[in-house]
Scaffold this motif. Structure first.
Motif, PDB file in Angstrom:
ATOM      1  N   THR A  98       0.845  -1.189   0.000  1.00 12.05           N
ATOM      2  CA  THR A  98       0.000   0.000   0.000  1.00 12.05           C
ATOM      3  C   THR A  98       0.882   1.240   0.000  1.00 12.05           C
ATOM      4  N   THR A  99       0.319   2.338  -0.434  1.00  5.93           N
ATOM      5  CA  THR A  99       1.045   3.601  -0.415  1.00  5.93           C
ATOM      6  C   THR A  99       1.457   3.935   1.015  1.00  5.93           C
ATOM      7  N   LYS A 100       0.570   3.673   1.950  1.00  4.15           N
ATOM      8  CA  LYS A 100       0.833   3.958   3.359  1.00  4.15           C
ATOM      9  C   LYS A 100       2.089   3.236   3.844  1.00  4.15           C
ATOM     10  N   GLN A 101       2.329   2.044   3.325  1.00  4.06           N
ATOM     11  CA  GLN A 101       3.501   1.287   3.748  1.00  4.06           C
ATOM     12  C   GLN A 101       4.803   1.903   3.236  1.00  4.06           C
ATOM     13  N   LEU A 102       4.725   2.723   2.200  1.00  3.73           N
ATOM     14  CA  LEU A 102       5.922   3.365   1.658  1.00  3.73           C
ATOM     15  C   LEU A 102       6.327   4.616   2.433  1.00  3.73           C
ATOM     16  N   TYR A 103       5.403   5.207   3.153  1.00  6.02           N
ATOM     17  CA  TYR A 103       5.677   6.483   3.827  1.00  6.02           C
ATOM     18  C   TYR A 103       6.906   6.437   4.741  1.00  6.02           C
ATOM     19  N   PRO A 104       7.038   5.439   5.617  1.00  3.04           N
ATOM     20  CA  PRO A 104       8.222   5.425   6.496  1.00  3.04           C
ATOM     21  C   PRO A 104       9.536   5.333   5.712  1.00  3.04           C
ATOM     22  N   GLU A 105       9.528   4.598   4.612  1.00  4.62           N
ATOM     23  CA  GLU A 105      10.738   4.430   3.807  1.00  4.62           C
ATOM     24  C   GLU A 105      11.251   5.769   3.279  1.00  4.62           C
TER      25      GLU A 105
END
Length: 92
Positions: free
Chosen positions: A78-85
């Protein structure tokens, strides 16, 4: 379609009247906000520049969101999972 079929019925006319009234209220509220900003010392040129910069920011943000979305699809996350990266906040 015949001209008669293009005529709005009573319910549609009433909905349009309500929408027009809401737009008039928004227009008045914006006029009042502009007047307040002008009274606080802002110039129209400064307000126009600020609006222009906000539009540019939003276009850049939309492009970034689109790229994140495509990357998420490629990675199967998900896009949300990319945020921390990318050190992004969910509010970004």
């Amino acid at each position: 379609p015949s001209p008669k079929s293009l005529q709005p019925n009573g319910a549609s006319e009433e909905a349009l009247r309500c929408e027009i009234e809401e737009l008039k209220k928004k227009d008045l509220a914006l006029d009042q906000e502009i007047a307040q900003l002008l009274s606080e010392g802002y110039s129209l040129e400064e307000l126009d520049q600020h609006i222009s910069l906000l539009h540019e920011y939003n276009e850049i943000k939309d492009a970034g969101q689109m790229l994140l979305g495509k990357l998420a699809v490629i990675r199967g996350v998900t896009t949300k999972q990319l945020y921390p990266e990318y050190d992004l906040e969910l509010s970004d």
